[in-house]
Design a protein around this motif. Structure first.
Motif, PDB file in Angstrom:
ATOM      1  N   THR A   1     151.998  90.760   6.496  1.00  0.00           N
ATOM      2  CA  THR A   1     150.674  90.572   5.800  1.00  0.00           C
ATOM      3  C   THR A   1     151.638  92.328   4.937  1.00  0.00           C
ATOM      4  OG1 THR A   1     149.941  89.442   6.990  1.00  0.00           O
ATOM      5  CG2 THR A   1     148.364  90.471   5.183  1.00  0.00           C
ATOM      6  N   ARG A   2     151.254  93.576   6.283  1.00  0.00           N
ATOM      7  CA  ARG A   2     151.341  94.268   5.534  1.00  0.00           C
ATOM      8  C   ARG A   2     152.339  94.489   4.854  1.00  0.00           C
ATOM      9  NH1 ARG A   2     149.420  99.866   7.740  1.00  0.00           N
ATOM     10  NH2 ARG A   2     150.747 101.878   6.142  1.00  0.00           N
ATOM     11  N   LYS A   3     153.774  94.344   5.169  1.00  0.00           N
ATOM     12  CA  LYS A   3     154.749  94.274   4.282  1.00  0.00           C
ATOM     13  C   LYS A   3     154.299  93.619   3.210  1.00  0.00           C
ATOM     14  CE  LYS A   3     157.812  95.244   8.125  1.00  0.00           C
ATOM     15  NZ  LYS A   3     158.824  95.324   8.892  1.00  0.00           N
ATOM     16  N   GLU A   4     153.710  92.496   2.954  1.00  0.00           N
ATOM     17  CA  GLU A   4     153.944  91.420   1.733  1.00  0.00           C
ATOM     18  C   GLU A   4     152.800  92.814   0.742  1.00  0.00           C
ATOM     19  OE1 GLU A   4     154.994  88.821   0.525  1.00  0.00           O
ATOM     20  OE2 GLU A   4     156.096  88.660   2.482  1.00  0.00           O
TER      21      GLU A   4
ATOM     22  N   TYR B   1     145.145  98.495   5.103  1.00  0.00           N
ATOM     23  CA  TYR B   1     145.477  99.140   5.911  1.00  0.00           C
ATOM     24  C   TYR B   1     145.013  99.146   7.195  1.00  0.00           C
ATOM     25  CZ  TYR B   1     149.845  99.073   2.279  1.00  0.00           C
ATOM     26  OH  TYR B   1     150.610  98.728   1.333  1.00  0.00           O
ATOM     27  N   LEU B   2     143.818 100.001   6.585  1.00  0.00           N
ATOM     28  CA  LEU B   2     142.729 100.517   7.424  1.00  0.00           C
ATOM     29  C   LEU B   2     142.499  98.940   8.447  1.00  0.00           C
ATOM     30  CD1 LEU B   2     141.712 102.609   9.513  1.00  0.00           C
ATOM     31  CD2 LEU B   2     140.203 103.048   7.571  1.00  0.00           C
ATOM     32  N   GLN B   3     141.687  98.057   7.704  1.00  0.00           N
ATOM     33  CA  GLN B   3     140.795  96.717   7.949  1.00  0.00           C
ATOM     34  C   GLN B   3     142.141  96.174   8.839  1.00  0.00           C
ATOM     35  OE1 GLN B   3     137.555  97.429   7.154  1.00  0.00           O
ATOM     36  NE2 GLN B   3     137.949  94.920   8.774  1.00  0.00           N
ATOM     37  N   LEU B   4     143.377  96.300   7.932  1.00  0.00           N
ATOM     38  CA  LEU B   4     143.811  95.511   8.846  1.00  0.00           C
ATOM     39  C   LEU B   4     144.498  95.683  10.689  1.00  0.00           C
ATOM     40  CD1 LEU B   4     146.992  94.407   6.570  1.00  0.00           C
ATOM     41  CD2 LEU B   4     145.525  92.283   7.317  1.00  0.00           C
ATOM     42  N   GLU B   5     144.670  96.497  10.482  1.00  0.00           N
ATOM     43  CA  GLU B   5     144.532  98.157  11.760  1.00  0.00           C
ATOM     44  C   GLU B   5     143.139  96.925  12.433  1.00  0.00           C
ATOM     45  OE1 GLU B   5     145.870 101.560  12.006  1.00  0.00           O
ATOM     46  OE2 GLU B   5     146.724 101.013  10.212  1.00  0.00           O
ATOM     47  N   ARG B   6     142.109  97.445  11.798  1.00  0.00           N
ATOM     48  CA  ARG B   6     140.989  96.879  12.689  1.00  0.00           C
ATOM     49  C   ARG B   6     140.734  95.005  13.161  1.00  0.00           C
ATOM     50  NH1 ARG B   6     136.536 100.552   8.962  1.00  0.00           N
ATOM     51  NH2 ARG B   6     137.279 102.968   9.809  1.00  0.00           N
ATOM     52  N   MET B   7     141.385  94.836  11.759  1.00  0.00           N
ATOM     53  CA  MET B   7     140.860  93.273  12.422  1.00  0.00           C
ATOM     54  C   MET B   7     141.899  92.660  13.284  1.00  0.00           C
ATOM     55  SD  MET B   7     141.731  90.411   9.288  1.00  0.00           S
ATOM     56  CE  MET B   7     143.204  90.242   9.696  1.00  0.00           C
TER      57      MET B   7
ATOM     58  N   ALA C   1     133.660  86.674  -0.882  1.00  0.00           N
ATOM     59  CA  ALA C   1     134.645  87.058  -0.956  1.00  0.00           C
ATOM     60  C   ALA C   1     134.984  87.119  -2.548  1.00  0.00           C
ATOM     61  CB  ALA C   1     135.944  86.244  -0.524  1.00  0.00           C
ATOM     62  N   VAL C   2     134.119  87.077  -3.179  1.00  0.00           N
ATOM     63  CA  VAL C   2     134.159  87.603  -4.383  1.00  0.00           C
ATOM     64  C   VAL C   2     134.260  89.299  -5.266  1.00  0.00           C
ATOM     65  CG1 VAL C   2     133.633  86.956  -7.155  1.00  0.00           C
ATOM     66  CG2 VAL C   2     133.725  85.010  -5.329  1.00  0.00           C
ATOM     67  N   PRO C   3     135.389  89.266  -5.745  1.00  0.00           N
ATOM     68  CA  PRO C   3     135.475  91.330  -5.574  1.00  0.00           C
ATOM     69  C   PRO C   3     134.717  91.599  -6.819  1.00  0.00           C
ATOM     70  CG  PRO C   3     137.322  89.766  -6.736  1.00  0.00           C
ATOM     71  CD  PRO C   3     137.022  89.284  -6.168  1.00  0.00           C
ATOM     72  N   THR C   4     133.863  92.512  -6.701  1.00  0.00           N
ATOM     73  CA  THR C   4     132.997  93.159  -7.631  1.00  0.00           C
ATOM     74  C   THR C   4     133.635  93.913  -8.396  1.00  0.00           C
ATOM     75  OG1 THR C   4     132.714  94.996  -6.095  1.00  0.00           O
ATOM     76  CG2 THR C   4     130.784  92.807  -5.405  1.00  0.00           C
ATOM     77  N   GLY C   5     134.953  94.122  -8.459  1.00  0.00           N
ATOM     78  CA  GLY C   5     135.523  95.353  -9.319  1.00  0.00           C
ATOM     79  C   GLY C   5     134.776  96.949  -9.373  1.00  0.00           C
ATOM     80  N   SER C   6     134.096  96.653  -7.957  1.00  0.00           N
ATOM     81  CA  SER C   6     134.396  98.506  -7.904  1.00  0.00           C
ATOM     82  C   SER C   6     134.417  99.360  -6.536  1.00  0.00           C
ATOM     83  CB  SER C   6     132.279  98.759  -7.177  1.00  0.00           C
ATOM     84  OG  SER C   6     132.480  97.498  -5.526  1.00  0.00           O
ATOM     85  N   VAL C   7     135.584  98.676  -6.242  1.00  0.00           N
ATOM     86  CA  VAL C   7     137.182  99.433  -5.519  1.00  0.00           C
ATOM     87  C   VAL C   7     137.928 100.675  -6.359  1.00  0.00           C
ATOM     88  CG1 VAL C   7     138.794  99.072  -3.931  1.00  0.00           C
ATOM     89  CG2 VAL C   7     136.765  97.430  -3.817  1.00  0.00           C
ATOM     90  N   ASP C   8     138.288 101.404  -5.489  1.00  0.00           N
ATOM     91  CA  ASP C   8     139.251 102.052  -5.756  1.00  0.00           C
ATOM     92  C   ASP C   8     140.607 101.901  -6.337  1.00  0.00           C
ATOM     93  OD1 ASP C   8     139.846 104.100  -7.848  1.00  0.00           O
ATOM     94  OD2 ASP C   8     139.647 106.161  -5.871  1.00  0.00           O
ATOM     95  N   PRO C   9     140.858 101.782  -7.034  1.00  0.00           N
ATOM     96  CA  PRO C   9     142.556 101.148  -6.870  1.00  0.00           C
ATOM     97  C   PRO C   9     143.557 102.172  -6.157  1.00  0.00           C
ATOM     98  CG  PRO C   9     141.419 100.819  -9.394  1.00  0.00           C
ATOM     99  CD  PRO C   9     140.179 101.745  -8.485  1.00  0.00           C
ATOM    100  N   GLN C  10     142.957 103.694  -6.844  1.00  0.00           N
ATOM    101  CA  GLN C  10     143.781 104.500  -5.768  1.00  0.00           C
ATOM    102  C   GLN C  10     143.267 104.715  -4.067  1.00  0.00           C
ATOM    103  OE1 GLN C  10     145.310 106.842  -8.778  1.00  0.00           O
ATOM    104  NE2 GLN C  10     143.992 108.340  -7.410  1.00  0.00           N
ATOM    105  N   SER C  11     142.250 103.937  -3.418  1.00  0.00           N
ATOM    106  CA  SER C  11     141.632 103.958  -2.488  1.00  0.00           C
ATOM    107  C   SER C  11     142.635 102.832  -1.952  1.00  0.00           C
ATOM    108  CB  SER C  11     140.883 104.881  -2.108  1.00  0.00           C
ATOM    109  OG  SER C  11     139.940 103.521  -2.633  1.00  0.00           O
ATOM    110  N   ILE C  12     142.137 101.266  -2.555  1.00  0.00           N
ATOM    111  CA  ILE C  12     142.077 100.263  -1.863  1.00  0.00           C
ATOM    112  C   ILE C  12     143.320  99.566  -0.936  1.00  0.00           C
ATOM    113  CG2 ILE C  12     143.867  99.362  -3.948  1.00  0.00           C
ATOM    114  CD1 ILE C  12     140.650  97.535  -2.165  1.00  0.00           C
ATOM    115  N   LEU C  13     144.560 100.690  -0.693  1.00  0.00           N
ATOM    116  CA  LEU C  13     145.951 100.282  -0.212  1.00  0.00           C
ATOM    117  C   LEU C  13     145.321 100.642   1.192  1.00  0.00           C
ATOM    118  CD1 LEU C  13     149.145 100.240  -2.454  1.00  0.00           C
ATOM    119  CD2 LEU C  13     147.684  98.084  -1.845  1.00  0.00           C
ATOM    120  N   GLN C  14     145.035 101.518   0.908  1.00  0.00           N
ATOM    121  CA  GLN C  14     144.562 102.686   2.723  1.00  0.00           C
ATOM    122  C   GLN C  14     143.358 101.575   3.052  1.00  0.00           C
ATOM    123  OE1 GLN C  14     144.189 106.692   0.019  1.00  0.00           O
ATOM    124  NE2 GLN C  14     145.277 107.143   2.013  1.00  0.00           N
TER     125      GLN C  14
END
Length: 168
Positions: free
Chosen positions: A8-11, A108-114, A92-105
């Motif tokens: 999933t992370r690699k995708e 990845y952190l949430q995938l580890e937590r999950m 699960a509908v996005p709000t658009g409030s997430v910073d594109p600069q930090s979304i990937l970090q």
């Protein structure tokens, strides 16, 4: 980390390689931007993590899946086909409030937590039976949850690539 979570992370890494924050923000009229698609995935990972953490301390029983849920689960977790055209659940509908600069970090952190929450739940509840209920597919086993998230992510990465203007 579980192999499906790694995949999933690699995708995500492959689909976003070279995407700028500006490219992640762009969207066709009436469609989510690549950043919003990523936010949608982040929400689903967070929601699943919270579910797994909550269920670790409960003794919840799950009804069997109905035929429609069984078919959907088979298509997604065995065949690897994620049907399109379904509206996202409201939570699960996005709000658009997430910073594109930090979304990937964040992803990845949430995938580890999950992954950690799923492993802990699996240690308590086992691998073979359902451990939590998906809002559409019904009760899923740990392996089915992992394969669901991988297939769901793969489905959306095509949209991310297209909207962010990056290729594999």
């Amino acid at each position: 980390m579980d192999v499906y979570i790694e995949w999933t992370r690699k995708e995500i890494e492959e689909a976003t390689r070279g995407a700028t924050p500006e490219a992640l923000k762009s969207a066709p009229a009436g469609k989510w931007s690549a950043a919003q698609v990523l936010e949608h995935l982040l929400i689903t990972y967070r929601t699943s993590t919270k579910l797994f953490e909550r269920l670790r301390t409960t003794d919840e029983k799950f009804p069997p899946q109905n035929l429609k849920q069984q078919v959907g689960t088979f298509l997604i977790t065995v065949v690897g086909y994620f049907p399109g055209g379904r509206k996202s659940p409201e939570f699960a509908v996005p709000t658009g409030s997430v910073d594109p600069q930090s979304i990937l970090q964040d992803i990845y952190l949430q995938l580890e937590r999950m992954d950690a929450a799923l492993r802990e739940l699996e240690a308590v509840k086992g691998r073979s039976g359902p451990i939590g209920t998906h809002p559409v597919l019904g009760p899923l086993t740990p392996g089915q949850w992992r394969r669901f998230h991988h297939c769901h992510t793969r489905h959306h990465m095509k949209q991310v690539q297209e909207r962010a203007g990056v290729g594999r």
